[in-house]
Design a protein around this motif. Structure first.
Motif, PDB file in Angstrom:
ATOM      1  N   GLU A 280       0.829  -1.201   0.000  1.00  0.00           N
ATOM      2  CA  GLU A 280       0.000   0.000   0.000  1.00  0.00           C
ATOM      3  C   GLU A 280       0.862   1.248   0.000  1.00  0.00           C
ATOM      4  OE1 GLU A 280      -2.388  -0.449   3.485  1.00  0.00           O
ATOM      5  OE2 GLU A 280      -0.892   0.449   4.812  1.00  0.00           O
ATOM      6  N   LYS A 281       0.275   2.318  -0.530  1.00  0.00           N
ATOM      7  CA  LYS A 281       0.899   3.636  -0.523  1.00  0.00           C
ATOM      8  C   LYS A 281      -0.149   4.651  -0.082  1.00  0.00           C
ATOM      9  CE  LYS A 281       4.819   2.205  -2.337  1.00  0.00           C
ATOM     10  NZ  LYS A 281       6.051   2.143  -1.516  1.00  0.00           N
ATOM     11  N   TYR A 282       0.345   5.811   0.340  1.00  0.00           N
ATOM     12  CA  TYR A 282      -0.546   6.865   0.785  1.00  0.00           C
ATOM     13  C   TYR A 282      -0.436   8.058  -0.155  1.00  0.00           C
ATOM     14  CZ  TYR A 282      -0.655   4.059   5.004  1.00  0.00           C
ATOM     15  OH  TYR A 282      -0.802   3.019   5.876  1.00  0.00           O
ATOM     16  N   CYS A 283      -1.579   8.537  -0.580  1.00  0.00           N
ATOM     17  CA  CYS A 283      -1.624   9.648  -1.516  1.00  0.00           C
ATOM     18  C   CYS A 283      -1.254  10.945  -0.792  1.00  0.00           C
ATOM     19  CB  CYS A 283      -3.036   9.753  -2.114  1.00  0.00           C
ATOM     20  SG  CYS A 283      -3.185  10.982  -3.414  1.00  0.00           S
TER      21      CYS A 283
ATOM     22  N   ASP B 117      -5.646   9.442   1.092  1.00  0.00           N
ATOM     23  CA  ASP B 117      -6.221   8.170   0.647  1.00  0.00           C
ATOM     24  C   ASP B 117      -5.161   7.070   0.689  1.00  0.00           C
ATOM     25  OD1 ASP B 117      -8.627   9.353   0.217  1.00  0.00           O
ATOM     26  OD2 ASP B 117      -8.455   9.461  -1.972  1.00  0.00           O
ATOM     27  N   THR B 118      -5.594   5.864   1.011  1.00  0.00           N
ATOM     28  CA  THR B 118      -4.708   4.699   1.006  1.00  0.00           C
ATOM     29  C   THR B 118      -4.948   3.893  -0.251  1.00  0.00           C
ATOM     30  OG1 THR B 118      -4.736   4.565   3.420  1.00  0.00           O
ATOM     31  CG2 THR B 118      -4.060   2.589   2.227  1.00  0.00           C
TER      32      THR B 118
ATOM     33  N   GLN C 219      -4.108   0.360  -2.091  1.00  0.00           N
ATOM     34  CA  GLN C 219      -3.620  -0.994  -1.880  1.00  0.00           C
ATOM     35  C   GLN C 219      -3.646  -1.781  -3.181  1.00  0.00           C
ATOM     36  OE1 GLN C 219      -6.216  -2.556   1.225  1.00  0.00           O
ATOM     37  NE2 GLN C 219      -4.724  -2.005   2.791  1.00  0.00           N
TER      38      GLN C 219
END
Length: 226
Positions: free
Chosen positions: A103-106, A122-123, A125
């Motif tokens: 996952e990454k975070y915007c 926003d996350t 995945q």
């Protein structure tokens, strides 16, 4: 590896702080230890289930060692000369990617090619374990372990976005090539000297945390000297 990095930096006239070097080493250890162990466990599990591929790997390993299985392999011994070992490693990581989801975070407004919009906070995945089993990518046998799909030039048909085990694009794993080399070296060394069978009645119980882990007291095997 750190020595090679520092030597390259010296040749380019670059310098790095002790904190940067510490963080780099820590990142390599954290990212490369459990993931490689998980990958090799999956390889051994699949090889126990498919002894015909274990035979092929042993034959390749003995050829690479050229009769002296006690000598350490070098990069030149392995690179480009061990297609069976690489196919087994890559196929095992297709079905059992060491990191099954990510996952990454915007951090700013963006729009995906699909038109989906993302806002700060926003996350995002994604799941390599799902992508790696898509039948529209891998065919009707996508759920089957078959290293031959990586042989005879077929590997060129798969890009990193079809096979995001090591991520893709700008976020491609920096240690990908090292991980593959480590995996092949370990497999060749082990199966040049031993045959491995799973303990009767043992069944894998995989659970997902940051990496795939086996929740059945590890993989239980018998080791037979060749």
């Amino acid at each position: 590896m750190t020595g090679l990095f520092l030597e390259a930096a010296k040749q380019e006239g670059k310098t790095y702080t002790r904190q940067f070097l510490r963080d780099m080493v820590l990142n390599t250890v954290i990212a490369g230890r459990d993931t490689t162990g998980s990958a090799l466990t999956s390889c051994i599990q699949f090889l126990c289930d498919h002894p015909e591929w274990q035979d092929k790997l042993t034959a390749e390993a003995k050829e690479v060692f050229n009769g002296n299985t006690q000598e350490a392999l070098t990069f030149d011994d392995i690179e480009g000369k061990t297609p069976i070992a690489e196919a087994i490693f890559m196929e095992s990581l297709r079905l059992n990617p060491s990191v099954p989801f990510n996952e990454k975070y915007c951090v700013k407004e963006c729009t995906f090619p699909s038109g989906v919009k993302a806002s700060p906070g926003d996350t995002m995945q994604w799941f390599p374990i799902v992508t790696n089993r898509r039948k529209d990518f891998w065919g009707e046998d996508a759920e089957e372990w078959d290293p031959s799909r990586w042989l005879d030039g077929k590997a060129k048909n798969y890009d990193d976005f079809m096979y995001p085990t090591f991520n893709a694009g700008p976020r491609l794993c920096l240690g990908k090539n090292m991980a593959i080399l480590e995996g092949k070296t370990a497999l060749l060394t082990l199966f040049a000297n031993y045959r491995v069978t799973a303990k009767q009645g043992w069944e894998p119980k995989l659970v997902s945390s940051v990496t795939w882990q086996n929740d059945s007291n590890g993989m239980q095997v018998h080791i037979h000297k060749l």
